[in-house]
Design a protein around this motif. Structure first.
Motif, PDB file in Angstrom:
ATOM      1  N   ALA A   1      84.754  66.424  -7.510  1.00 34.74           N
ATOM      2  CA  ALA A   1      85.265  65.334  -8.350  1.00 34.74           C
ATOM      3  C   ALA A   1      86.729  65.612  -8.707  1.00 34.74           C
ATOM      4  N   PHE A   2      87.372  64.609  -9.262  1.00 35.45           N
ATOM      5  CA  PHE A   2      88.783  64.690  -9.655  1.00 35.45           C
ATOM      6  C   PHE A   2      89.030  65.935 -10.515  1.00 35.45           C
ATOM      7  N   GLU A   3      90.015  66.736 -10.126  1.00 39.07           N
ATOM      8  CA  GLU A   3      90.433  67.938 -10.865  1.00 39.07           C
ATOM      9  C   GLU A   3      89.254  68.849 -11.223  1.00 39.07           C
ATOM     10  N   ASN A   4      88.275  68.927 -10.326  1.00 41.13           N
ATOM     11  CA  ASN A   4      87.104  69.797 -10.520  1.00 41.13           C
ATOM     12  C   ASN A   4      86.315  69.461 -11.790  1.00 41.13           C
ATOM     13  N   GLN A   5      86.405  68.213 -12.238  1.00 39.50           N
ATOM     14  CA  GLN A   5      85.683  67.826 -13.448  1.00 39.50           C
ATOM     15  C   GLN A   5      84.188  67.693 -13.155  1.00 39.50           C
ATOM     16  N   THR A   6      83.364  67.881 -14.198  1.00 40.70           N
ATOM     17  CA  THR A   6      81.913  67.798 -14.045  1.00 40.70           C
ATOM     18  C   THR A   6      81.325  66.884 -15.128  1.00 40.70           C
ATOM     19  N   ALA A   7      80.042  66.581 -14.960  1.00 33.78           N
ATOM     20  CA  ALA A   7      79.321  65.772 -15.952  1.00 33.78           C
ATOM     21  C   ALA A   7      78.488  66.665 -16.879  1.00 33.78           C
ATOM     22  N   ASP A   8      78.813  67.955 -16.947  1.00 38.09           N
ATOM     23  CA  ASP A   8      77.995  68.902 -17.729  1.00 38.09           C
ATOM     24  C   ASP A   8      77.824  68.458 -19.179  1.00 38.09           C
ATOM     25  N   LEU A   9      78.922  68.010 -19.804  1.00 33.54           N
ATOM     26  CA  LEU A   9      78.876  67.545 -21.187  1.00 33.54           C
ATOM     27  C   LEU A   9      79.084  66.035 -21.267  1.00 33.54           C
ATOM     28  N   ALA A  10      79.932  65.510 -20.359  1.00 33.45           N
ATOM     29  CA  ALA A  10      80.242  64.065 -20.327  1.00 33.45           C
ATOM     30  C   ALA A  10      80.556  63.569 -21.739  1.00 33.45           C
ATOM     31  N   CYS A  11      79.844  62.525 -22.215  1.00 32.22           N
ATOM     32  CA  CYS A  11      80.071  61.995 -23.565  1.00 32.22           C
ATOM     33  C   CYS A  11      79.136  62.636 -24.587  1.00 32.22           C
ATOM     34  N   ASP A  12      78.305  63.571 -24.127  1.00 34.43           N
ATOM     35  CA  ASP A  12      77.319  64.241 -24.982  1.00 34.43           C
ATOM     36  C   ASP A  12      76.364  63.252 -25.640  1.00 34.43           C
ATOM     37  N   SER A  13      76.061  62.166 -24.935  1.00 32.10           N
ATOM     38  CA  SER A  13      75.154  61.156 -25.493  1.00 32.10           C
ATOM     39  C   SER A  13      73.741  61.717 -25.705  1.00 32.10           C
ATOM     40  N   TYR A  14      73.413  62.805 -25.021  1.00 29.55           N
ATOM     41  CA  TYR A  14      72.102  63.430 -25.216  1.00 29.55           C
ATOM     42  C   TYR A  14      71.901  63.845 -26.670  1.00 29.55           C
ATOM     43  N   HIS A  15      73.020  64.141 -27.348  1.00 29.35           N
ATOM     44  CA  HIS A  15      72.938  64.541 -28.755  1.00 29.35           C
ATOM     45  C   HIS A  15      73.499  63.480 -29.706  1.00 29.35           C
ATOM     46  N   LYS A  16      73.826  62.298 -29.211  1.00 30.07           N
ATOM     47  CA  LYS A  16      74.531  61.318 -30.042  1.00 30.07           C
ATOM     48  C   LYS A  16      73.877  59.937 -30.017  1.00 30.07           C
ATOM     49  N   VAL A  17      72.570  59.906 -30.066  1.00 30.19           N
ATOM     50  CA  VAL A  17      71.853  58.625 -30.040  1.00 30.19           C
ATOM     51  C   VAL A  17      72.297  57.719 -31.180  1.00 30.19           C
ATOM     52  N   ASP A  18      72.313  58.247 -32.399  1.00 30.09           N
ATOM     53  CA  ASP A  18      72.648  57.413 -33.559  1.00 30.09           C
ATOM     54  C   ASP A  18      74.085  56.905 -33.488  1.00 30.09           C
TER      55      ASP A  18
ATOM     56  N   GLU B   1      68.453  69.850 -11.917  1.00 32.75           N
ATOM     57  CA  GLU B   1      69.767  69.556 -11.336  1.00 32.75           C
ATOM     58  C   GLU B   1      69.692  68.240 -10.568  1.00 32.75           C
ATOM     59  N   THR B   2      70.764  67.438 -10.663  1.00 33.62           N
ATOM     60  CA  THR B   2      70.849  66.205  -9.875  1.00 33.62           C
ATOM     61  C   THR B   2      71.910  66.366  -8.796  1.00 33.62           C
ATOM     62  N   ILE B   3      71.959  65.403  -7.871  1.00 41.75           N
ATOM     63  CA  ILE B   3      72.966  65.480  -6.810  1.00 41.75           C
ATOM     64  C   ILE B   3      74.377  65.339  -7.371  1.00 41.75           C
ATOM     65  N   TRP B   4      74.528  64.656  -8.527  1.00 37.69           N
ATOM     66  CA  TRP B   4      75.861  64.549  -9.137  1.00 37.69           C
ATOM     67  C   TRP B   4      76.245  65.844  -9.851  1.00 37.69           C
ATOM     68  N   ASP B   5      75.265  66.569 -10.397  1.00 40.68           N
ATOM     69  CA  ASP B   5      75.556  67.900 -10.940  1.00 40.68           C
ATOM     70  C   ASP B   5      76.099  68.793  -9.823  1.00 40.68           C
ATOM     71  N   ARG B   6      75.413  68.801  -8.694  1.00 46.09           N
ATOM     72  CA  ARG B   6      75.822  69.631  -7.556  1.00 46.09           C
ATOM     73  C   ARG B   6      77.218  69.227  -7.069  1.00 46.09           C
ATOM     74  N   PHE B   7      77.456  67.927  -6.999  1.00 44.52           N
ATOM     75  CA  PHE B   7      78.748  67.395  -6.561  1.00 44.52           C
ATOM     76  C   PHE B   7      79.877  67.919  -7.450  1.00 44.52           C
ATOM     77  N   GLY B   8      79.673  67.839  -8.771  1.00 40.91           N
ATOM     78  CA  GLY B   8      80.691  68.316  -9.713  1.00 40.91           C
ATOM     79  C   GLY B   8      80.888  69.814  -9.622  1.00 40.91           C
ATOM     80  N   HIS B   9      79.789  70.560  -9.535  1.00 46.80           N
ATOM     81  CA  HIS B   9      79.888  72.017  -9.502  1.00 46.80           C
ATOM     82  C   HIS B   9      80.484  72.518  -8.191  1.00 46.80           C
ATOM     83  N   ASP B  10      80.410  71.707  -7.148  1.00 43.09           N
ATOM     84  CA  ASP B  10      81.055  72.064  -5.876  1.00 43.09           C
ATOM     85  C   ASP B  10      82.541  71.709  -5.860  1.00 43.09           C
ATOM     86  N   GLY B  11      83.046  71.212  -6.999  1.00 41.67           N
ATOM     87  CA  GLY B  11      84.474  70.913  -7.115  1.00 41.67           C
ATOM     88  C   GLY B  11      84.913  69.677  -6.358  1.00 41.67           C
TER      89      GLY B  11
END
Length: 544
Positions: free
Chosen positions: A67-84, A55-65
């Protein structure tokens, strides 16, 4: 001396009319100039607990509600699975450099080497290899704000033990990736961490302590940066042959009333409390600027009952260890301010302690961010200031490591003409600094490759050259008009040739119509990208 530099720049540029100031320079950048786009780990990767990531401090920040409209970085742009997919977008831009950051918690989930995640390291191997196969040089930032929460639980950047932890993390990254990565930023916009993370508390970890914590954080970040530099210097430079620097953010400032010496001095203090706080120790003498130290000492004398700032002191050994620890000065720059002298009293924070107030000119173009106003001419002046103030003794180049603006997330998301105007003007001011003023700028990085999770603003502000559909689980990306504009600038290496203007306008119009039609038919986004590329090749052939 520094105040004279602000004054000298005003003398140099202050007599310019608005027309002269904004005159467009139709010239090319030097041969070999580095054109880049960028992303930051927590803004795009997603996969927030995947493959053992901590967990990072930004994960905690998002999960604590928070960020804007309770949004989180859980999936974000999903670049972890989209290298190509992401590297495909970069190839379309024709950039020769891609700057991205590593998530410390993806490599070391607890922040320490004992917790190392092989799968996390493998993700960055895969990204780096894909870039090199496409002739795109990776520029890697070791830290862009996403501290492992496990380290924050022990005080984060306020705890002196973080220096050794960061050194060990950097050592691992150099060892693992340095055979392919030849440019390293230790930290990116560390002022934002000190200011918003530990001063105002707007960013995680949400500490509101501008008296002690903010200054302690800068102190520890400077020492951490220096230790990472020395690890690279001592263990890896000879065999890997790369460069290591730091990416510092700074606004430009003009005195509110250039005829008042008090306002000129206030403008200098603004720069010292933002840029000088970090740049002076690294590029000048291993210590904080005299102006900063004097101002804080003066406030301590004025405010015996409510000390507004406590600046830590470097030992002689620490100063020697910090001085000269950069092969280049990275600059993140977005906007400017007008500054006047004021009486800050005993209020903590830069404006209170620094005795200045910052303003914007009502004529400046606004953006989706309340902080960023388009003032392109400020970049040229700031580059001149940096060249004279910090790089006179330490002769290293400047890399522009971040420049961009956000648009609102609204109807016409692909037709980002405001961003094109912003990019065109800022890139041209960098060209003027090189071509007319002789400043050694070697790289320009447009932020960002794609829309992402913008911290407190969530997905409400869009910085991307590519639109990301966050309503779709596949997170499809679509080039905006600014992506086509930037690719043309890169192909021409600047503005020396006006060839292709007809093509650009026609290309953008056709691309927009085609993308709308394809998306309406629910065509997969990667197919959209392919078909629009084919159509543009055909159009270019027709125009030629």
């Amino acid at each position: 001396k520094i105040m004279h530099e602000v004054e000298n720049l005003h003398i140099k540029f202050g007599t310019q009319s608005t027309t002269e100031r904004d005159l467009f320079l139709n010239e090319s950048f030097p041969s070999g100039f580095q054109w880049a786009s960028s992303s930051e780990s927590f803004k795009v990767e997603g996969g927030w607990v995947e493959d053992g990531k901590g967990e990072t401090i930004w994960d905690r920040f998002g999960h604590d509600g928070l960020a804007f409209e309770n949004q989180t970085a859980d999936l974000a742009c999903d670049s972890y699975h989209k290298v190509d997919y992401d590297v495909y977008l970069l190839r379309g831009l024709h950039v020769n450099t891609y700057q991205f950051s590593i998530s410390w918690a993806r490599i070391f989930p607890s922040g320490h080497r004992g917790s190392q995640s092989e799968k996390g390291a493998h993700y960055y191997d895969k990204l780096i290899n894909a870039l090199i196969e496409s002739d795109i040089q990776p520029v890697v930032t070791l830290y862009h704000w996403d501290l492992p929460q496990a380290l924050q639980d022990y005080g984060g950047w306020t705890n002196a033990s973080i220096v050794e932890a960061f050194k060990d993390y950097a050592d691992f990254c150099f060892s693992r990736f340095g055979d392919r990565v030849k440019t390293w930023n230790t930290l990116s916009s560390p002022w934002v961490v000190s200011h918003a993370g530990y001063g105002t508390g707007e960013h995680p970890p949400g500490v509101k302590d501008y008296v002690v914590a903010s200054y302690q954080v800068t102190h520890n970040m400077l020492k951490s940066h220096a230790e990472a530099f020395h690890v690279y210097n001592d263990k890896y430079r000879k065999t890997q042959g790369g460069k290591i620097g730091i990416a510092l953010n700074s606004d430009w400032v003009e005195p509110m009333d250039p005829s008042r010496p008090e306002d000129i001095a206030a403008a200098d203090r603004y720069l010292q409390f933002m840029l000088g706080w970090f740049a002076h120790p690294i590029f000048v003498n291993g210590d904080y600027p005299a102006t900063l130290k004097t101002q804080i000492e003066q406030k301590r004398n004025e405010c015996p009952l409510s000390d507004p700032a406590r600046l830590p002191v470097f030992t002689t050994e620490e100063s020697q260890r910090i001085r000269g620890t950069a092969d280049y000065l990275g600059l993140n720059h977005y906007t400017s301010r007008l500054v006047n002298n004021s009486v800050g009293g005993c209020t903590p924070g830069p404006q209170g302690v620094g005795d200045f107030q910052a303003h914007v000119d009502p004529s400046w173009s606004s953006t989706a961010s309340a902080w960023i106003y388009s003032t392109p001419w400020g970049l040229r002046r700031l580059l001149n200031y940096i060249s004279t103030e910090y790089l006179n003794v330490t002769k290293v180049p400047i890399y522009i490591t971040g420049n961009g603006m956000p648009t609102e997330y609204s109807g016409d998301t692909l037709n980002d003409t405001n961003r094109i105007e912003y990019m065109k003007s800022y890139i041209n001011e960098a060209l003027k600094a090189i071509f007319l003023d002789g400043v050694d700028v070697q790289q320009f990085t447009v932020q960002s490759l794609m829309d992402g999770f913008e911290g407190k603003q969530g997905y409400s502000q869009r910085y991307g050259l590519h639109h990301v559909n966050f309503e779709n689980a596949d997170r499809p990306r679509t080039p905006k008009q600014s992506a086509y504009f930037y690719s043309e600038v890169i192909k021409q290496n600047g503005f020396g040739s006006l060839k292709g203007d007809v093509f650009k306008g026609a290309e953008m119009q056709l691309t927009r119509q085609l993308v709308d039609a394809l998306l309406a038919e629910n065509i997969q986004p990667h197919v959209c990208v392919f078909l629009t590329s084919i159509s543009n090749i055909y159009l270019k052939w027709k125009v030629a």
